[in-house]
Design an enzyme around this catalytic site. Structure first.
Site, PDB file in Angstrom:
ATOM      1  N   ALA A 160       0.835  -1.206   0.000  1.00  0.00           N
ATOM      2  CA  ALA A 160       0.000   0.000   0.000  1.00  0.00           C
ATOM      3  C   ALA A 160       0.868   1.253   0.000  1.00  0.00           C
ATOM      4  O   ALA A 160       1.960   1.252   0.569  1.00  0.00           O
ATOM      5  CB  ALA A 160      -0.923  -0.018   1.213  1.00  0.00           C
ATOM      6  N   PRO A 161       0.406   2.334  -0.660  1.00  0.00           N
ATOM      7  CA  PRO A 161      -0.915   2.546  -1.277  1.00  0.00           C
ATOM      8  C   PRO A 161      -1.062   2.011  -2.693  1.00  0.00           C
ATOM      9  O   PRO A 161      -2.092   2.242  -3.321  1.00  0.00           O
ATOM     10  CB  PRO A 161      -1.060   4.063  -1.247  1.00  0.00           C
ATOM     11  CG  PRO A 161       0.336   4.568  -1.396  1.00  0.00           C
ATOM     12  CD  PRO A 161       1.214   3.585  -0.664  1.00  0.00           C
ATOM     13  N   GLY A 198       1.217   2.049  -5.672  1.00  0.00           N
ATOM     14  CA  GLY A 198       1.861   2.520  -6.900  1.00  0.00           C
ATOM     15  C   GLY A 198       2.632   1.422  -7.603  1.00  0.00           C
ATOM     16  O   GLY A 198       2.530   1.241  -8.831  1.00  0.00           O
ATOM     17  N   LYS A 199       3.400   0.654  -6.847  1.00  0.00           N
ATOM     18  CA  LYS A 199       4.204  -0.412  -7.436  1.00  0.00           C
ATOM     19  C   LYS A 199       3.320  -1.586  -7.866  1.00  0.00           C
ATOM     20  O   LYS A 199       3.587  -2.238  -8.880  1.00  0.00           O
ATOM     21  CB  LYS A 199       5.285  -0.851  -6.445  1.00  0.00           C
ATOM     22  CG  LYS A 199       6.273   0.268  -6.099  1.00  0.00           C
ATOM     23  CD  LYS A 199       7.269  -0.163  -5.046  1.00  0.00           C
ATOM     24  CE  LYS A 199       8.219   0.971  -4.679  1.00  0.00           C
ATOM     25  NZ  LYS A 199       7.531   2.093  -3.983  1.00  0.00           N
ATOM     26  N   CYS A 223      12.771   3.727   1.173  1.00  0.00           N
ATOM     27  CA  CYS A 223      12.843   5.174   0.910  1.00  0.00           C
ATOM     28  C   CYS A 223      13.613   5.842   2.045  1.00  0.00           C
ATOM     29  O   CYS A 223      13.120   6.747   2.715  1.00  0.00           O
ATOM     30  CB  CYS A 223      11.448   5.776   0.740  1.00  0.00           C
ATOM     31  SG  CYS A 223      10.315   5.483   2.113  1.00  0.00           S
TER      32      CYS A 223
END
EC number: 2.1.1.176
Length: 424
Positions: free
Chosen positions: A242-243, A245-246, A354
């Protein structure tokens, strides 16, 4: 001064009080509905004002020091900080000063300080903007700056701090045709295929939003799936998804993807994103360490300090102190080990965080290679992106920093590596 202008600023001050006084993250506050009573425009304005104030906090404090004999209570201090940032970034003095005085006047505890607020801000309005431009970019707190300086040197950290202060544009990932998307939204096509537009635009009003042609995703965050290179028909596991994108990137490739996250709330957002884009994925709310099966490829975007996202989330250095990082680093290692056990022979694992901290990136991969004799690093998977070779790390991963692509508007700080499980 309109009541709505005061309300947005008062709400921004409340956000600052919570971040700087209670150590809460903006995402928790916004997600918890603290701005829900405001209309959409004021909600966006309150959030923007709070973020800009956090981004320029050190500059604001240096300017205010010249006009304050002693530090006022936190809430009053935050009113002054917010107003100082507004004034120094071109806000109309009359409106900003009046709104600030109104905010402190409406609270019995702070009402006696309205004269101080008025006097200080009039001085800031007169001399602050010129002083603002002469100040350096705000520095990270010592608990974070020191380990980053050890990893990247003082010049490297200074470059990152300038990138943090500049903020971040808005990046989009196209479902199918990046060039067409760039033309559709009037954006810039980046070297890796992401489309960059100016920040501050309302996402839902951009062309192609309603038809699900794209989703918001920082260019750096889009690279792990590009390294994974999912193929049609492959069975792929997206851990901590989540959310989404990947997950959407993998689904758009034609691979059969299962998205896993341990949060019902975050998984709800992932499903909403899938519905909007018309992409298909299996979803499962589960602890990553409880997953089973055998998979062709796995993407592990592990929980981390998120220190690579400070240009978007300037609250993070103020709300955290680094005390929970040891626990996160241990969890990352456990997740890597479990993901390796789920890989088919010959399968590949892309690990990413990240984070700007090597302990959450380079060191994790070095140690994983020591623990697993059947793992090797696939450097070619990263080289195929065509990025600067000096961004490659000694063990074969990719280190991204917020000051990279500075001429294009920077990128989030990320670490990623492609690991392959030997066939025999």
């Amino acid at each position: 001064m309109s009541e709505t202008g005061v309300q947005a600023r008062r709400s921004a001050v409340y956000l600052l009080d919570q971040v700087l006084g209670e150590g809460r993250l903006m995402s928790e506050l916004i997600g918890g509905g603290v701005l829900d009573r405001l209309g959409p425009d004021d909600r966006a304005r309150a959030q923007r004002l709070a973020l800009e104030t956090l981004r320029g906090l050190e500059r604001a404090d240096r300017i205010l020091q010249r006009h304050l004999q002693k530090q006022p209570p936190l809430s009053v201090h935050n009113v002054l900080r917010l107003a100082t940032v507004e004034l120094c970034q071109g806000g109309a003095a009359h409106g900003v000063v009046n709104a600030s005085v109104t905010i402190v006047s409406k609270n019995k505890r702070t009402q006696p300080m309205k004269g101080l607020v008025n006097a200080v801000l009039r001085k800031v309005a007169a001399k602050g903007p010129e002083a603002w431009e002469a100040l350096r970019a705000p520095r990270l707190p010592r608990w974070l700056r020191d380990p980053l300086a050890m990893a990247y040197g003082s010049d490297g950290v200074g470059a990152m701090e300038r990138a943090h202060f500049a903020g971040a544009p808005l990046d989009l990932t196209a479902k199918s045709d990046p060039e067409a998307l760039a033309k559709l939204v009037g954006g810039t096509l980046l070297p890796t295929g992401s489309v960059r537009v100016n920040a501050g635009q309302q996402v839902s009003t951009l062309p192609g939003y309603d038809t699900g042609d794209w989703w918001v995703q920082d260019a750096a965050a889009a690279m792990p799936v590009q390294i994974l290179a999912p193929q049609k028909g492959e069975k792929i596991l997206d851990l901590c998804a989540a959310p989404g994108g990947k997950t959407m990137q993998i689904a758009a490739s034609g691979a059969a993807v299962t998205a896993v996250d341990d949060s019902e709330g975050r998984m709800k957002r992932l499903k909403e994103n899938l519905d909007r884009t018309g992409l298909k994925a299996k979803t499962r709310v589960s602890d990553v360490l409880e997953m089973s099966g055998q998979w062709d490829a796995i993407l592990l975007d592990a929980p981390c300090s998120a220190t690579g996202t400070i240009r978007r989330h300037p609250d993070l250095p103020h709300a955290k102190d680094g005390s929970d990082f040891g626990e996160l680093i241990s969890l990352q290692a456990q997740m890597i080990d479990h993901a390796v056990s789920l890989l088919k022979p010959g399968g590949r694992l892309v690990f990413c965080t990240c984070s700007l901290l090597p302990d959450e990136g380079e060191c994790q991969v070095e140690e994983a290679l020591e623990r697993h004799s059947d793992l090797s690093v696939d450097r070619e998977a990263i080289l195929r992106l065509g990025l600067a070779e000096e961004w490659m790390t000694e063990e074969g991963g990719l280190r991204l920093r917020p000051d990279y692509w500075s001429d294009l508007g920077g990128m989030d700080g990320f670490y990623m590596a492609s690991l392959r499980k030997n066939s025999h």
